[in-house]
Write a protein that holds these residues in place. Structure first.
Motif, PDB file in Angstrom:
ATOM      1  N   LEU A   1      -7.493  -3.792   0.718  1.00  0.00           N
ATOM      2  CA  LEU A   1      -7.149  -2.588  -0.038  1.00  0.00           C
ATOM      3  C   LEU A   1      -6.280  -2.909  -1.249  1.00  0.00           C
ATOM      4  O   LEU A   1      -6.450  -2.313  -2.314  1.00  0.00           O
TER       5      LEU A   1
ATOM      6  N   GLN B   1      -2.718   5.319   2.120  1.00  0.00           N
ATOM      7  CA  GLN B   1      -3.630   4.226   2.459  1.00  0.00           C
ATOM      8  C   GLN B   1      -3.226   3.575   3.778  1.00  0.00           C
ATOM      9  O   GLN B   1      -4.078   3.225   4.592  1.00  0.00           O
TER      10      GLN B   1
ATOM     11  N   ARG C   1      -7.456  -2.239  -5.146  1.00  0.00           N
ATOM     12  CA  ARG C   1      -6.621  -1.468  -6.050  1.00  0.00           C
ATOM     13  C   ARG C   1      -6.345  -2.268  -7.324  1.00  0.00           C
ATOM     14  O   ARG C   1      -6.286  -1.720  -8.413  1.00  0.00           O
TER      15      ARG C   1
ATOM     16  N   LEU D   1       0.841  -1.194   0.000  1.00  0.00           N
ATOM     17  CA  LEU D   1       0.000   0.000   0.000  1.00  0.00           C
ATOM     18  C   LEU D   1       0.875   1.242   0.000  1.00  0.00           C
ATOM     19  O   LEU D   1       1.995   1.227   0.505  1.00  0.00           O
TER      20      LEU D   1
END
Length: 182
Positions: free
Chosen positions: A175, A147, A179, A143
């Motif tokens: 996450l 984030q 993405r 990340l």
């Protein structure tokens, strides 16, 4: 009976420094270490054995046959008799492999040497390897700092410990996948 006085700490150190001790008992080295050189020499002298066949089975018989079979053992014939190769076949594929027995024998003899194996013995049963090797997992990129900071802020109220670490790990995974999809 008169008791002998105990030595002082200095005298005890002097006595221990002067006293010779027996060398520590060492166990013999593992047998494999000693036999390694001999096995390599024997393999070089007498050719490849069933271990090499098992290690290179896929190359020897081809991908399609190797997916359904695996070599179990190579049995040398008595008094120069016919030697046989026992292979394990997954379930209903035995009929197909039986029809390809001549081709398998030819390929194995090409690898082990002429007339190394004369018979093929087929045994039905589950294979040790589960077909194809699983594809390596792709690592998703980490990340970015924004984030990571937002995730840490969202979990700030959670108590420290294993639960918080697990939630952080789960959040990172979600996450990353979001993405990737976007």
């Amino acid at each position: 009976m008169r008791r002998r006085p105990l030595p002082s700490p200095q005298e005890a150190l002097r006595i221990l420094a002067e006293k010779r001790t027996r060398p520590q008992h060492r166990p013999p080295p593992p047998a494999g270490r000693g036999l390694n050189k001999l096995v390599r020499e024997m393999d070089a002298r007498f050719g490849q054995g069933p271990g090499a066949l098992q290690a290179r089975w896929r190359e020897v018989v081809g991908v399609e046959i190797a997916r359904r079979t695996e070599p179990v053992k190579l049995v040398k014939g008595r008094n120069g008799g016919a030697s046989s190769l026992e292979i394990r076949v997954a379930g209903p594929s035995a009929a197909i492999i039986q029809h390809q027995a001549h081709e398998i024998l030819a390929r194995v003899n090409l690898f082990l040497g002429p007339e190394a194996v004369q018979k093929l013995r087929i045994v039905q049963g589950p294979l040790r390897h589960a077909g194809e090797a699983p594809a390596p997992k792709r690592r998703l990129p980490p990340l970015d700092a924004a984030q990571e900071a937002k995730l840490a802020k969202d979990l700030a109220a959670a108590p420290d410990g294993k639960l918080k670490q697990a939630l952080m790990s789960l959040g990172r995974g979600v996450l990353r996948r979001q993405r990737q999809v976007d």
